[in-house]
Design a protein around this motif. Structure first.
Motif, mmCIF file in Angstrom:
data_model
loop_
_atom_site.group_PDB
_atom_site.id
_atom_site.type_symbol
_atom_site.label_atom_id
_atom_site.label_comp_id
_atom_site.label_asym_id
_atom_site.label_seq_id
_atom_site.Cartn_x
_atom_site.Cartn_y
_atom_site.Cartn_z
ATOM 1 N N MET A 166 0.832 -1.202 0.000
ATOM 2 C CA MET A 166 0.000 0.000 0.000
ATOM 3 C C MET A 166 0.875 1.263 0.000
ATOM 4 N N PHE A 167 1.944 1.222 0.779
ATOM 5 C CA PHE A 167 2.863 2.354 0.843
ATOM 6 C C PHE A 167 3.445 2.648 -0.533
ATOM 7 N N ARG A 168 3.949 1.613 -1.175
ATOM 8 C CA ARG A 168 4.601 1.776 -2.474
ATOM 9 C C ARG A 168 3.616 2.148 -3.583
ATOM 10 N N GLN A 169 2.444 1.518 -3.581
ATOM 11 C CA GLN A 169 1.513 1.705 -4.690
ATOM 12 C C GLN A 169 0.557 2.886 -4.522
ATOM 13 N N ALA A 170 0.300 3.316 -3.298
ATOM 14 C CA ALA A 170 -0.690 4.383 -3.096
ATOM 15 C C ALA A 170 -0.124 5.584 -2.344
ATOM 16 N N VAL A 171 0.504 5.337 -1.219
ATOM 17 C CA VAL A 171 0.919 6.447 -0.362
ATOM 18 C C VAL A 171 2.005 7.301 -1.010
ATOM 19 N N VAL A 172 3.046 6.672 -1.521
ATOM 20 C CA VAL A 172 4.141 7.442 -2.134
ATOM 21 C C VAL A 172 3.662 8.251 -3.336
ATOM 22 N N PRO A 173 2.903 7.660 -4.276
ATOM 23 C CA PRO A 173 2.409 8.481 -5.396
ATOM 24 C C PRO A 173 1.504 9.636 -4.947
ATOM 25 N N LEU A 174 0.646 9.384 -3.951
ATOM 26 C CA LEU A 174 -0.219 10.458 -3.460
ATOM 27 C C LEU A 174 0.597 11.591 -2.839
ATOM 28 N N LEU A 175 1.612 11.251 -2.063
ATOM 29 C CA LEU A 175 2.441 12.292 -1.441
ATOM 30 C C LEU A 175 3.265 13.051 -2.483
ATOM 31 N N ALA A 176 3.736 12.350 -3.498
ATOM 32 C CA ALA A 176 4.480 13.033 -4.564
ATOM 33 C C ALA A 176 3.562 14.017 -5.299
ATOM 34 N N ALA A 177 2.356 13.573 -5.609
ATOM 35 C CA ALA A 177 1.392 14.460 -6.267
ATOM 36 C C ALA A 177 1.071 15.656 -5.372
ATOM 37 N N ALA A 178 0.877 15.405 -4.082
ATOM 38 C CA ALA A 178 0.540 16.487 -3.153
ATOM 39 C C ALA A 178 1.658 17.531 -3.091
ATOM 40 N N ALA A 179 2.907 17.091 -3.065
ATOM 41 C CA ALA A 179 4.028 18.032 -2.994
ATOM 42 C C ALA A 179 4.109 18.895 -4.255
ATOM 43 N N VAL A 180 3.929 18.279 -5.406
ATOM 44 C CA VAL A 180 3.961 19.030 -6.664
ATOM 45 C C VAL A 180 2.808 20.033 -6.713
ATOM 46 N N ILE A 181 1.620 19.590 -6.341
ATOM 47 C CA ILE A 181 0.455 20.476 -6.351
ATOM 48 C C ILE A 181 0.641 21.613 -5.359
ATOM 49 N N GLU A 182 1.170 21.296 -4.174
ATOM 50 C CA GLU A 182 1.338 22.325 -3.143
ATOM 51 C C GLU A 182 2.290 23.430 -3.584
ATOM 52 N N ILE A 183 3.316 23.088 -4.342
ATOM 53 C CA ILE A 183 4.317 24.083 -4.739
ATOM 54 C C ILE A 183 3.935 24.831 -6.007
ATOM 55 N N TRP A 184 3.365 24.140 -6.991
ATOM 56 C CA TRP A 184 3.129 24.797 -8.275
ATOM 57 C C TRP A 184 1.666 25.137 -8.564
ATOM 58 N N ILE A 185 0.719 24.404 -8.019
ATOM 59 C CA ILE A 185 -0.674 24.633 -8.383
ATOM 60 C C ILE A 185 -1.441 25.406 -7.309
ATOM 61 N N THR A 186 -1.294 24.997 -6.044
ATOM 62 C CA THR A 186 -2.008 25.680 -4.961
ATOM 63 C C THR A 186 -1.755 27.188 -4.951
ATOM 64 N N PRO A 187 -0.493 27.663 -5.095
ATOM 65 C CA PRO A 187 -0.295 29.121 -5.098
ATOM 66 C C PRO A 187 -1.034 29.830 -6.228
ATOM 67 N N GLU A 188 -1.137 29.188 -7.374
ATOM 68 C CA GLU A 188 -1.857 29.793 -8.490
ATOM 69 C C GLU A 188 -3.351 29.861 -8.215
ATOM 70 N N ILE A 189 -3.886 28.815 -7.613
ATOM 71 C CA ILE A 189 -5.306 28.819 -7.264
ATOM 72 C C ILE A 189 -5.575 29.885 -6.203
ATOM 73 N N MET A 190 -4.681 30.000 -5.233
ATOM 74 C CA MET A 190 -4.834 31.036 -4.195
ATOM 75 C C MET A 190 -4.797 32.436 -4.815
ATOM 76 N N ARG A 191 -3.904 32.617 -5.796
ATOM 77 C CA ARG A 191 -3.806 33.909 -6.462
ATOM 78 C C ARG A 191 -5.088 34.229 -7.207
ATOM 79 N N LEU A 192 -5.691 33.235 -7.852
ATOM 80 C CA LEU A 192 -6.956 33.442 -8.581
ATOM 81 C C LEU A 192 -8.109 33.778 -7.623
ATOM 82 N N VAL A 193 -8.112 33.119 -6.467
ATOM 83 C CA VAL A 193 -9.173 33.350 -5.486
ATOM 84 C C VAL A 193 -8.997 34.719 -4.845
ATOM 85 N N GLY A 194 -7.748 35.105 -4.689
ATOM 86 C CA GLY A 194 -7.485 36.429 -4.123
ATOM 87 C C GLY A 194 -7.327 36.365 -2.677
#
Length: 194
Positions: A166-194
């Motif tokens: 479960m760690f290898r197949q689900a947890v690691v990919p989810l955490l990798a996606a979360a880190a990428v989203i947190e750094i590159w996508i979340t700030p853009e969404i926050m900027r759009l929301v204001g």
């Protein structure tokens, strides 16, 4: 579901207590700032930092039972090798594996409490519900999914092998996606929301 309920209980405590006593969150905020500041301007490095920070938390929650069981087994073997009386060996042979199942509970309660406390303080200081949601939801979906999976498995007592898959197949990919989203996508969404 149990993991979500434990997290929610922690969040309830966070709103009731940490949201009213902001000084309790000061050490947490200072620690975050201390570790993030050196890498804040380097987005790839910050994503790696966030990934490994989250990974360390889920590893601790997921495999605490196995770590405690191994330590317990070593204590018994050492007591036996030292030829301690059976009564002493029995005292040393505490079934500690179940204590390892408390670590995911602690992780969930603390994460829920701190997140809710910080959100409560931000909201009280004027942050809108929309801006709070924009800052949490995009990366929070995969991050909390990984946290709930890991903590739920850590509390359940399933085998090491099933946890590892479960760690290898689900947890690691989810955490990798979360880190990428947190750094590159979340700030853009926050900027759009204001």
């Amino acid at each position: 579901m149990l993991a979500v309920a434990v997290f929610a209980a922690g969040a309830f405590v966070g709103v009731l207590y940490l949201g009213q006593e902001p000084w309790l969150l000061t050490p947490v905020m200072q620690a975050v700032e201390h570790y993030v500041r050196p890498v804040a301007q380097d987005k790839p490095l910050l994503a790696v930092f966030i990934f490994f920070k989250n990974l360390s938390v889920v590893l601790m929650a997921l495999f605490a039972e196995q770590v405690v069981s191994a330590a317990d087994h070593l204590r018994v073997r050492l007591a036996t090798a030292l030829r301690l009386p059976p009564a002493v060996v029995g005292l040393v042979a505490v079934k500690a594996a179940r204590l390892g199942r408390l670590m995911p509970v602690i992780v969930l309660v603390v994460n829920g409490a701190v997140l809710a406390g910080v959100c409560c303080l931000l909201w009280k200081s004027g942050a809108s519900t929309a801006s709070l949601a924009a800052g949490l939801v995009p990366h929070g979906i995969p991050e909390f999914s990984a946290l709930f999976l890991a903590c739920g498995a850590g509390m359940s007592g399933i085998t090491f092998e099933r946890k590892a898959v479960m760690f290898r197949q689900a947890v690691v990919p989810l955490l990798a996606a979360a880190a990428v989203i947190e750094i590159w996508i979340t700030p853009e969404i926050m900027r759009l929301v204001g």
